[in-house]
Design an enzyme around this catalytic site. Structure first.
Site, PDB file in Angstrom:
ATOM      1  N   HIS A  43       0.828  -1.213   0.000  1.00  0.00           N
ATOM      2  CA  HIS A  43       0.000   0.000   0.000  1.00  0.00           C
ATOM      3  C   HIS A  43       0.865   1.266   0.000  1.00  0.00           C
ATOM      4  O   HIS A  43       2.053   1.204  -0.316  1.00  0.00           O
ATOM      5  CB  HIS A  43      -0.998  -0.046   1.156  1.00  0.00           C
ATOM      6  CG  HIS A  43      -1.682  -1.370   1.283  1.00  0.00           C
ATOM      7  ND1 HIS A  43      -2.599  -1.815   0.358  1.00  0.00           N
ATOM      8  CD2 HIS A  43      -1.527  -2.370   2.190  1.00  0.00           C
ATOM      9  CE1 HIS A  43      -2.999  -3.037   0.701  1.00  0.00           C
ATOM     10  NE2 HIS A  43      -2.370  -3.391   1.802  1.00  0.00           N
ATOM     11  N   GLU A  63      -1.837   0.374   8.144  1.00  0.00           N
ATOM     12  CA  GLU A  63      -1.006  -0.694   7.602  1.00  0.00           C
ATOM     13  C   GLU A  63       0.114  -0.128   6.746  1.00  0.00           C
ATOM     14  O   GLU A  63       1.252  -0.622   6.789  1.00  0.00           O
ATOM     15  CB  GLU A  63      -1.861  -1.660   6.772  1.00  0.00           C
ATOM     16  CG  GLU A  63      -1.072  -2.800   6.148  1.00  0.00           C
ATOM     17  CD  GLU A  63      -1.878  -3.637   5.194  1.00  0.00           C
ATOM     18  OE1 GLU A  63      -1.331  -4.629   4.670  1.00  0.00           O
ATOM     19  OE2 GLU A  63      -3.055  -3.310   4.937  1.00  0.00           O
ATOM     20  N   HIS A  96       2.943  -6.940   4.620  1.00  0.00           N
ATOM     21  CA  HIS A  96       1.554  -6.567   4.887  1.00  0.00           C
ATOM     22  C   HIS A  96       1.190  -6.867   6.334  1.00  0.00           C
ATOM     23  O   HIS A  96       1.945  -7.513   7.066  1.00  0.00           O
ATOM     24  CB  HIS A  96       0.603  -7.341   3.966  1.00  0.00           C
ATOM     25  CG  HIS A  96       0.676  -6.923   2.537  1.00  0.00           C
ATOM     26  ND1 HIS A  96      -0.108  -5.925   2.010  1.00  0.00           N
ATOM     27  CD2 HIS A  96       1.463  -7.369   1.522  1.00  0.00           C
ATOM     28  CE1 HIS A  96       0.197  -5.761   0.732  1.00  0.00           C
ATOM     29  NE2 HIS A  96       1.142  -6.623   0.406  1.00  0.00           N
ATOM     30  N   GLU A 113       1.811 -11.605   5.796  1.00  0.00           N
ATOM     31  CA  GLU A 113       0.886 -10.855   6.631  1.00  0.00           C
ATOM     32  C   GLU A 113       1.363 -11.040   8.067  1.00  0.00           C
ATOM     33  O   GLU A 113       1.255 -12.119   8.650  1.00  0.00           O
ATOM     34  CB  GLU A 113      -0.540 -11.384   6.451  1.00  0.00           C
ATOM     35  CG  GLU A 113      -1.091 -11.245   5.046  1.00  0.00           C
ATOM     36  CD  GLU A 113      -1.688  -9.867   4.770  1.00  0.00           C
ATOM     37  OE1 GLU A 113      -1.752  -9.059   5.704  1.00  0.00           O
ATOM     38  OE2 GLU A 113      -2.088  -9.630   3.607  1.00  0.00           O
TER      39      GLU A 113
END
Length: 313
Positions: free
Chosen positions: A103, A140, A195, A277
């Site tokens: 992101h 995040e 992530h 993650e």
């Protein structure tokens, strides 16, 4: 997961199956994670991943201050240029590592750009997403950049040349196809996309996402499936050892490994690549870890040690 699409059916949350099943899972868990099974029998902290991303166009969240008014980052990571200079020496001299911080903190302000569809081989998906955040507003996108900076310092210390797909130095993105292209054009020896998940409260545990075998349109992962699994198993194993975090209790059947075919960042890669993650931002216990600078340093070290192990064979 960060890039869940309409063709992806999110797994249903599952309760942790610990205790007597620990021995049974030993037959299923890759060798790199067997150390977790010993740790699991005596108990310890865990982490997570799945869906639940914030929507584009929402107000950009800001980290919640602590009781003394400070931001929740006791040991901020160094910043710097996107690509390191080739190292003079070190065990990873000549190796190229691409770190992909998931992101972008500015994606919130560019909904039309990040919602634009791009070709990922199997179908078309959004350029990027905003990512998730903790319930207290720690994004995040800030987490991923912080961990990426810490990893860069560690890997450069081992002699690697390190490139980031973005370093908070662009207005949005890059799109998922460009993220893959950056690693491909760098001829990276390893790529890891960082992530943190936005699953339901109570879901905990990290997991590493591996590319599935895809051959469609511009996507052909056949050559990287094997080495990517090797990379992913080593990253997962060192992540357990360094952070003490558990494999996800809601995806991956306790192995900490999940294979997917719907992620453009993996489908379009021609070099070994995995996603990790690191924890579930929507669970209060995982969030306490993810917002800790000391824990993020452990996360960076665990991921980096997995990369070093993979590159050194």
């Amino acid at each position: 997961m960060s890039y869940a699409g309409p063709d992806f059916e999110p797994p249903q949350p599952r309760r942790s199956r610990r205790g007597p099943l620990t021995v049974a899972l030993a037959a299923l868990v890759p060798g790199a994670l067997l150390g977790w099974l010993v740790y699991e029998t005596v108990g310890g902290p865990g982490d997570g991943d799945a869906t639940g991303r914030a929507t584009a166009g929402a107000a950009s969240p800001t980290p919640a201050p602590t009781a003394d008014g400070k931001q929740p980052d006791p040991s901020p990571a160094p910043t710097g240029s996107r690509t390191s200079a080739p190292a003079a020496s070190g065990p990873l001299k000549g190796k190229v590592v691409v770190i992909d911080p998931g992101h972008n903190p500015e994606n919130f302000w560019h909904p039309s750009e990040i919602n634009r569809k791009v070709d990922i081989g199997t179908n078309w998906k959004e350029c990027d997403t905003t990512g998730t955040s903790t319930n207290d507003g720690y994004p995040e996108a800030e987490f991923t950049l912080d961990v990426a900076h810490r990893m860069r310092a560690l890997l450069e210390g081992q002699g690697a040349t390190v490139k980031l797909t973005q370093d908070g130095d662009r207005p949005y993105g890059p799109c998922v196809d460009e993220r893959a292209r950056i690693g491909n054009e760098a001829k990276a020896d390893a790529v890891v996309s960082i992530h943190a998940d936005g699953s339901g409260a109570g879901n905990r545990g990290f997991h590493v996402i591996l590319p599935g075998t895809v051959r469609a349109g511009a996507a052909d992962t056949r050559a990287i499936v094997g080495p990517s699994r090797d990379l992913g198993e080593r990253v997962a194993g060192r992540f357990v050892a360094v952070t003490g975090s558990a494999p996800s209790d809601y995806v991956g059947d306790g192995t900490g490994l999940v294979t997917r075919k719907d992620l453009g960042g993996l489908n379009l890669s021609t070099v070994p690549k995995v996603f990790i993650e690191c924890g579930n931002m929507r669970d209060s216990k995982d969030a306490a870890l993810l917002t800790s600078g000391a824990w993020r340093q452990k996360a960076a070290r665990g991921i980096s040690e997995g990369i070093v192990s993979f590159l050194r064979g």
